[in-house]
Motif scaffolding. Structure first.
Motif, PDB file in Angstrom:
ATOM      1  N   ALA A 148      71.839  66.608  30.628  1.00 36.91           N
ATOM      2  CA  ALA A 148      72.861  67.066  29.694  1.00 36.91           C
ATOM      3  C   ALA A 148      74.151  67.437  30.413  1.00 36.91           C
ATOM      4  N   SER A 149      74.040  68.004  31.617  1.00 36.18           N
ATOM      5  CA  SER A 149      75.231  68.418  32.351  1.00 36.18           C
ATOM      6  C   SER A 149      76.118  67.225  32.696  1.00 36.18           C
ATOM      7  N   ARG A 150      75.529  66.037  32.805  1.00 37.79           N
ATOM      8  CA  ARG A 150      76.310  64.837  33.081  1.00 37.79           C
ATOM      9  C   ARG A 150      77.030  64.352  31.832  1.00 37.79           C
ATOM     10  N   LEU A 151      76.487  64.689  30.673  1.00 40.64           N
ATOM     11  CA  LEU A 151      77.053  64.225  29.411  1.00 40.64           C
ATOM     12  C   LEU A 151      78.091  65.183  28.855  1.00 40.64           C
ATOM     13  N   PHE A 152      77.864  66.503  29.046  1.00 41.37           N
ATOM     14  CA  PHE A 152      78.750  67.497  28.449  1.00 41.37           C
ATOM     15  C   PHE A 152      80.050  67.573  29.231  1.00 41.37           C
ATOM     16  N   ALA A 153      81.082  66.950  28.704  1.00 42.65           N
ATOM     17  CA  ALA A 153      82.387  66.885  29.363  1.00 42.65           C
ATOM     18  C   ALA A 153      83.382  66.338  28.356  1.00 42.65           C
ATOM     19  N   GLU A 154      84.624  66.237  28.786  1.00 37.96           N
ATOM     20  CA  GLU A 154      85.633  65.556  27.973  1.00 37.96           C
ATOM     21  C   GLU A 154      85.831  64.157  28.545  1.00 37.96           C
ATOM     22  N   THR A 195      69.011  58.761  23.242  1.00 37.01           N
ATOM     23  CA  THR A 195      69.630  58.531  21.938  1.00 37.01           C
ATOM     24  C   THR A 195      70.709  59.580  21.665  1.00 37.01           C
ATOM     25  N   LEU A 196      71.701  59.178  20.898  1.00 40.92           N
ATOM     26  CA  LEU A 196      72.819  60.047  20.546  1.00 40.92           C
ATOM     27  C   LEU A 196      73.300  59.666  19.157  1.00 40.92           C
ATOM     28  N   HIS A 197      73.396  60.652  18.259  1.00 38.53           N
ATOM     29  CA  HIS A 197      73.890  60.430  16.900  1.00 38.53           C
ATOM     30  C   HIS A 197      74.943  61.480  16.584  1.00 38.53           C
ATOM     31  N   PHE A 198      76.027  61.055  15.948  1.00 37.61           N
ATOM     32  CA  PHE A 198      77.075  61.968  15.510  1.00 37.61           C
ATOM     33  C   PHE A 198      76.956  62.214  14.014  1.00 37.61           C
ATOM     34  N   SER A 199      77.249  63.453  13.604  1.00 39.30           N
ATOM     35  CA  SER A 199      77.343  63.775  12.187  1.00 39.30           C
ATOM     36  C   SER A 199      78.630  63.158  11.639  1.00 39.30           C
ATOM     37  N   PRO A 200      78.800  63.117  10.305  1.00 45.96           N
ATOM     38  CA  PRO A 200      80.112  62.738   9.764  1.00 45.96           C
ATOM     39  C   PRO A 200      81.199  63.628  10.368  1.00 45.96           C
ATOM     40  N   TYR A 230      73.258  56.320  24.554  1.00 50.72           N
ATOM     41  CA  TYR A 230      74.299  56.544  25.547  1.00 50.72           C
ATOM     42  C   TYR A 230      73.760  56.309  26.950  1.00 50.72           C
ATOM     43  N   ARG A 231      74.686  56.127  27.879  1.00 52.33           N
ATOM     44  CA  ARG A 231      74.343  55.967  29.294  1.00 52.33           C
ATOM     45  C   ARG A 231      75.475  56.563  30.130  1.00 52.33           C
ATOM     46  N   VAL A 232      75.112  57.444  31.072  1.00 55.68           N
ATOM     47  CA  VAL A 232      76.097  58.046  31.974  1.00 55.68           C
ATOM     48  C   VAL A 232      75.885  57.481  33.370  1.00 55.68           C
TER      49      VAL A 232
END
Length: 256
Positions: A148-154, A195-200, A230-232
């Protein structure tokens, strides 16, 4: 005790401590609900509507307990809990109050009810089960804190037009925000394995300064709705859509 005997005793003690450490529960990470069983039956949530549970500090026994948060598939919740090798006890959970679709609201109520009443715990690296006795929550697809630390960023969109490329900011609490190059947006996301899903996503309504930027904004938001995995890799993030196409992002250099 002679020197040889002392060394042997220390070795045995060290092995026992190591074994104890391995046996200690360590459920930290973000888990996705695979199955819920209660008096109304069994349900298997699908896709981005699946509730999640994020745990931090389950290895350590502290007065405050572990941090607990997650998503019901619609609303976010936070609280604390005390975990042992085979028990769990959660404190009161604070939740947002966003209106949900009827079927999502029904799942939310069942999920929070079982979660708040759970007392039994069964854990393996890939499966977490919380139970009240007859009611059960089965979680899997864990995303560890390291992942998660690799994904949580801008992140900034690669190949965008204009002077202000679209961005995407993912936060540990499950909030997502960013800019389309014209407008700001925000929402929530759920994780499960890769897997990664966004809400509306809710957006501001500023008019884009050119038709080209307007088209980019429309396409960008449309593609985010269709993200499934996703893939980082290094400083790059690849979002994979339901049709297999990809959207590439990079971290800004030195925060710029």
């Amino acid at each position: 005790m002679n020197r040889h005997g002392l060394m042997l005793a220390l070795a045995v003690q060290g092995a026992a401590l190591a074994q104890s450490a391995v046996a200690e529960p360590f459920a930290d990470g973000t888990w996705t609900l695979l199955r819920l069983t209660d008096a109304r039956g069994t349900v298997t949530p699908q896709g981005g509507s699946a509730p999640t549970l994020t745990l931090a500090g389950t290895r350590f026994s502290t007065a405050g307990g572990a941090q607990v948060s997650g998503s019901t598939g619609c609303n976010r919740f936070t609280g604390r809990g005390v975990f042992t090798a085979n028990t769990v006890r959660l404190g009161p959970l604070a939740s947002t109050r966003r209106a949900c679709a009827p079927e999502v609201s029904a799942l939310e109520a069942r999920f929070l009810n079982v979660l708040s009443e759970a007392r039994g715990l069964s854990f393996s690296p890939n499966l977490l089960v919380l139970s009240t006795g007859r009611e059960r929550l089965v979680f899997g697809n864990r995303v560890t804190a390291f992942e998660a630390s690799r994904l949580f960023a801008e992140w900034r969109l690669v190949g965008a037009v204009g002077d202000t490329p679209p961005t995407l900011r993912l936060e540990p609490g499950g909030a997502v925000s960013g800019t389309t190059g014209c407008n700001l947006f925000r929402g929530t996301f759920t994780l499960g394995g890769d897997t990664l899903h966004f809400s509306p996503l809710a957006t501001t309504r500023r008019a884009c300064p050119s038709p080209e930027l307007q088209r980019q904004e429309t396409e960008y938001l449309r593609r985010l709705e269709r993200v499934r995995r996703y893939r980082v890799s290094g400083n790059g993030l690849t979002l994979i859509l339901e049709d297999g196409s990809e959207q590439t992002f990079q971290r800004p250099v030195n925060g710029g």
